[in-house]
Design an enzyme around this catalytic site. Sequence first.
Site, short mmCIF file in Angstrom:
data_model
loop_
_atom_site.label_atom_id
_atom_site.label_comp_id
_atom_site.label_asym_id
_atom_site.label_seq_id
_atom_site.Cartn_x
_atom_site.Cartn_y
_atom_site.Cartn_z
NE ARG A 1 55.37 -29.14 -55.05
CZ ARG A 1 55.97 -28.23 -55.79
NH1 ARG A 1 57.20 -28.42 -56.23
NH2 ARG A 1 55.33 -27.11 -56.14
NE ARG B 1 56.23 -29.28 -63.99
CZ ARG B 1 56.56 -28.63 -62.87
NH1 ARG B 1 57.14 -29.27 -61.87
NH2 ARG B 1 56.31 -27.34 -62.74
CG HIS C 1 62.24 -31.58 -60.39
ND1 HIS C 1 62.12 -31.69 -59.02
CD2 HIS C 1 62.34 -30.25 -60.63
CE1 HIS C 1 62.14 -30.50 -58.48
NE2 HIS C 1 62.28 -29.60 -59.41
CD GLU D 1 65.75 -31.00 -59.66
OE1 GLU D 1 65.62 -30.47 -60.77
OE2 GLU D 1 65.48 -30.42 -58.59
CD GLN E 1 59.59 -23.34 -62.33
OE1 GLN E 1 60.07 -22.43 -62.98
NE2 GLN E 1 60.06 -23.74 -61.18
O1 TA6 Z 1 64.66 -27.86 -59.54
C1 TA6 Z 1 64.65 -26.77 -58.69
C2 TA6 Z 1 63.52 -25.83 -59.07
O2 TA6 Z 1 63.76 -25.23 -60.33
C3 TA6 Z 1 63.34 -24.81 -57.96
O3 TA6 Z 1 63.72 -23.51 -58.39
C4 TA6 Z 1 61.86 -24.90 -57.60
O4 TA6 Z 1 61.11 -24.00 -58.42
C5 TA6 Z 1 61.59 -26.36 -57.95
O5 TA6 Z 1 62.28 -26.56 -59.18
C6 TA6 Z 1 60.14 -26.76 -58.00
O6 TA6 Z 1 59.52 -26.24 -59.12
P1 TA6 Z 1 57.92 -26.53 -59.31
O7 TA6 Z 1 57.54 -25.83 -60.58
O8 TA6 Z 1 57.75 -28.01 -59.40
O9 TA6 Z 1 57.26 -25.98 -58.08
#
Ligand code: TA6
Length: 289
Positions: free
Chosen positions: A56, A79, A157, A261, A74
């Site tokens: 994080r 990563r 990111h 990002e 996601q």
């Molecule tokens: O980059 C923004 C985003 O897509 C937000 O919607 C939030 O979900 C963030 O990424 C963090 O995502 P993660 O999967 O690292 O918790």
Amino acid sequence: CKGINGLNKVVLRESRGNSAEVYLYGGHVTSWKNERGEELLFVSSKAIFNPPKAIRGGIPICFPQFSNHGSLEQHGFARNRFWSIDTDPPPFPTNFSSKVFVDLILKSCEEDMKIWPHSYEFRLRVALEPGGDLMLTSRIRNTNPNGKPFTFTFAYHTYLSVSDIGEVRVEGLETLDYLDNLQKKERFTEQGDAITFESEVDRVYLSTPTKIAVLDHERKRTFVIRKDGLPDTVVWNPWDKKAKAMADFGDEEYKHMLCVEAAAVENSITLKPGEEWKGTLELSAVPSC
Ligand code: TA6
């Protein structure tokens, strides 16, 4: 993909004391310090530095999918994988000046091909420029033996460390269209003369300039973000409610970070076998009044 080659992170240090750190887990930059040893990236005090969660903070690599713009987990799987040191990188473009860098590589593996049936080579160079700028260059090649093209979305990111989110302005995105993740990804147009922050923001700005500035008023510091091959810019701060909902994020930490990002989201990238895509991010941190 499994496999750790014993090392878990690489520390880059250049002659004036600028430094950076990159974990093999995730190919993940977790630190970028200036010559005074000040940390310029945000990493949560609750970050977890091993699978299955992504670290994080720092600069997570979102590939082959940004966010939930597709059927994968996601932000894709890059990563959450162990990368290796690339001992045999192909020659880099001659305009590359840094002498302090590390080359990492992530290749497709059987496990991942069950969820994303493509062969690829993802080469990441993390470099410290002589003046302290941090440069990330991704080169992704389609190595499918079956002639199949593949399509992906991508983001660096980046979590920037800021003194107080309420004192931060982002310049360079005014008047642009954005997709608002807080309003079903609907398209809006930025009205303000700069973006400031009083609540949660989660937006993908489209067709953004190659240079964006993030002004940290209290620290009298401006981050300059330069990008190439990455037309979009994501801006995210979770604010208090979402901060409390993240186990690997401190309740108050939203005040001291901002994600800006460099990304390719609206128009995904398609590569035919043998083709290579390159996406570059250069971060500078300069004193400002
Ligand atoms: O980059 C923004 C985003 O897509 C937000 O919607 C939030 O979900 C963030 O990424 C963090 O995502 P993660 O999967 O690292 O918790």
